[in-house]
Design a protein around this motif. Structure first.
Motif, PDB file in Angstrom:
ATOM      1  N   GLU A 134      -6.283 -14.520  19.336  1.00  0.00           N
ATOM      2  CA  GLU A 134      -4.854 -14.855  20.061  1.00  0.00           C
ATOM      3  C   GLU A 134      -3.752 -14.461  19.300  1.00  0.00           C
ATOM      4  OE1 GLU A 134      -4.423 -18.938  20.801  1.00  0.00           O
ATOM      5  OE2 GLU A 134      -6.237 -19.049  22.003  1.00  0.00           O
ATOM      6  N   VAL A 135      -3.778 -14.415  17.913  1.00  0.00           N
ATOM      7  CA  VAL A 135      -2.581 -13.868  17.092  1.00  0.00           C
ATOM      8  C   VAL A 135      -2.370 -12.512  17.389  1.00  0.00           C
ATOM      9  CG1 VAL A 135      -1.743 -13.542  14.654  1.00  0.00           C
ATOM     10  CG2 VAL A 135      -2.877 -15.691  15.495  1.00  0.00           C
ATOM     11  N   THR A 136      -3.565 -11.766  17.522  1.00  0.00           N
ATOM     12  CA  THR A 136      -3.224 -10.124  17.799  1.00  0.00           C
ATOM     13  C   THR A 136      -2.802  -9.864  19.165  1.00  0.00           C
ATOM     14  OG1 THR A 136      -5.204 -10.172  16.155  1.00  0.00           O
ATOM     15  CG2 THR A 136      -4.759  -8.041  17.740  1.00  0.00           C
ATOM     16  N   SER A 137      -3.245 -10.743  20.162  1.00  0.00           N
ATOM     17  CA  SER A 137      -2.828 -10.457  21.380  1.00  0.00           C
ATOM     18  C   SER A 137      -1.074 -10.703  21.721  1.00  0.00           C
ATOM     19  CB  SER A 137      -3.364 -11.269  22.432  1.00  0.00           C
ATOM     20  OG  SER A 137      -4.554 -11.425  22.174  1.00  0.00           O
ATOM     21  N   TRP A 138      -0.808 -11.827  20.655  1.00  0.00           N
ATOM     22  CA  TRP A 138       0.405 -12.183  20.745  1.00  0.00           C
ATOM     23  C   TRP A 138       1.384 -11.091  19.898  1.00  0.00           C
ATOM     24  CZ3 TRP A 138       4.361 -13.535  17.273  1.00  0.00           C
ATOM     25  CH2 TRP A 138       5.605 -14.455  17.502  1.00  0.00           C
ATOM     26  N   PHE A 139       0.982 -10.628  18.672  1.00  0.00           N
ATOM     27  CA  PHE A 139       1.729  -9.598  18.164  1.00  0.00           C
ATOM     28  C   PHE A 139       1.765  -8.238  19.018  1.00  0.00           C
ATOM     29  CE2 PHE A 139       1.691 -12.470  14.373  1.00  0.00           C
ATOM     30  CZ  PHE A 139       2.853 -12.393  13.910  1.00  0.00           C
ATOM     31  N   ARG A 140       0.638  -7.995  19.627  1.00  0.00           N
ATOM     32  CA  ARG A 140       0.894  -6.867  20.792  1.00  0.00           C
ATOM     33  C   ARG A 140       1.788  -7.120  21.644  1.00  0.00           C
ATOM     34  NH1 ARG A 140      -5.306  -6.147  21.230  1.00  0.00           N
ATOM     35  NH2 ARG A 140      -6.132  -5.079  19.481  1.00  0.00           N
ATOM     36  N   LYS A 141       1.989  -8.246  22.186  1.00  0.00           N
ATOM     37  CA  LYS A 141       3.080  -8.595  23.086  1.00  0.00           C
ATOM     38  C   LYS A 141       4.478  -8.595  22.639  1.00  0.00           C
ATOM     39  CE  LYS A 141      -0.025 -10.933  26.330  1.00  0.00           C
ATOM     40  NZ  LYS A 141      -0.722 -12.208  26.033  1.00  0.00           N
ATOM     41  N   ASN A 142       4.606  -9.080  21.419  1.00  0.00           N
ATOM     42  CA  ASN A 142       5.758  -9.314  20.515  1.00  0.00           C
ATOM     43  C   ASN A 142       5.827  -8.503  19.366  1.00  0.00           C
ATOM     44  OD1 ASN A 142       6.740 -11.910  22.167  1.00  0.00           O
ATOM     45  ND2 ASN A 142       4.612 -12.049  21.811  1.00  0.00           N
ATOM     46  N   PRO A 143       5.859  -7.114  19.393  1.00  0.00           N
ATOM     47  CA  PRO A 143       5.636  -6.070  18.293  1.00  0.00           C
ATOM     48  C   PRO A 143       6.666  -6.505  17.378  1.00  0.00           C
ATOM     49  CG  PRO A 143       5.756  -4.914  20.633  1.00  0.00           C
ATOM     50  CD  PRO A 143       6.289  -6.288  20.897  1.00  0.00           C
ATOM     51  N   PRO A 144       6.128  -6.732  16.118  1.00  0.00           N
ATOM     52  CA  PRO A 144       7.104  -7.118  15.201  1.00  0.00           C
ATOM     53  C   PRO A 144       7.943  -5.931  14.475  1.00  0.00           C
ATOM     54  CG  PRO A 144       4.814  -6.410  14.171  1.00  0.00           C
ATOM     55  CD  PRO A 144       4.821  -6.448  15.519  1.00  0.00           C
TER      56      PRO A 144
END
Length: 267
Positions: A134-144
DNA sequence: ATGGTGGCTGCGCCA
């Protein structure tokens, strides 16, 4: 700007150790995990008296809990998901203004995952893998961008992040499915700051189990705590230090603090 | 191969 991250394993119990660390290390921002304190009982006043007027924390009774303490103004990230829908206080984030622009800082406490490394029979391991996905998908959608991830990620990914790569191959924290998922997460846009400073060929641990007669003698450690930077902050990285001596202080946490120095000045 | 310790809470749960 000096950051410190520490799985404190009960903030209230170890407040005196935190005070000593502040005295000795003088961090600008402190990220804690396993505070084990519900928000109404958070020792906000004691921490203000130690110099940290700016606080963002999220805790629950008995388990988990994260806190960010700062000497400088911070702004809480309010758009972070409730991972796995559990409301179990494992992540908070803030932004802080610096002379080189806004920096985002995430403080994570990843689920430990229980004892059996099989999601089919161990719900806690299944939760750990799902959390990472879940965390990975979120950072993919919200590139840091201009971002830092710190915390107890409860995974020791590299051969020399554990005392025995062979003996821990099937032990939760060093199994392939966890390591692959941790890499997928960091591949959303981070570099491993600790391994920029300490070469991967060198043993590096941040945690030693309580279940050892002599933690230092047996030295069966693992690097469970991490500091990641987006590449745009890499040029500002000055140093990382693992405060191993703190494991020998009286009534210690099983994790030791990690210090990060960045050539950025809080605005 | 097993069990070892610590923090919470309220004697079992989680790490």
């Amino acid at each position: 700007m000096r950051l410190m991250t520490w799985n404190i394993n009960s903030l209230r119990l170890r407040l005196p150790l935190l005070a000593r660390l502040i005295e000795e290390q003088s961090p600008d921002i402190i990220c804690l995990q396993e505070t084990k304190v519900p928000d109404p009982l958070f020792p906000a006043q004691a921490l203000r008296e130690l110099g940290y007027d700016h606080q963002h924390f999220m805790g629950m009774k008995g388990y988990n809990g994260v806190a960010i303490l700062s000497r400088h103004p911070i702004r809480a990230l309010d758009a972070v998901p409730d991972w796995c829908g559990k409301s179990d206080t494992r992540h908070i984030g803030i932004t802080v203004e610096t002379d080189r622009g806004t920096v985002t800082l995430h403080d994570f406490y990843v689920p430990a995952g229980g004892d059996i490394a099989d999601p089919a029979v161990n719900d806690k391991f299944a939760h750990k893998l799902a959390f990472l996905e879940e965390v990975t998908s979120w950072f993919r959608k919200n590139p840091p961008v201009r971002s830092i991830v710190v915390g107890d990620l409860n995974i020791a990914p590299l051969e020399h992040d554990v005392w025995s790569h062979k003996q821990l191959a099937d032990v939760v924290s060093h199994t392939l499915p966890e390591i692959e998922r941790l890499k997928a997460w960091s591949d959303t846009g981070f570099v491993d700051a600790m391994r920029l400073v300490v070469p991967p060929e060198q043993k590096l641990y941040t945690w030693w189990s309580y279940r050892n007669r002599d933690w230092k003698l047996s030295n069966r450690g693992r690097r469970l705590d991490h500091v990641w930077l987006t590449p745009d902050l890499r040029e500002h990285l000055q140093d990382v230090a693992v405060l191993k001596d703190v494991r020998d202080w009286s009534s210690p946490s099983d994790h030791v603090p990690v210090i990060v120095d960045l050539a950025l000045n809080p605005a």
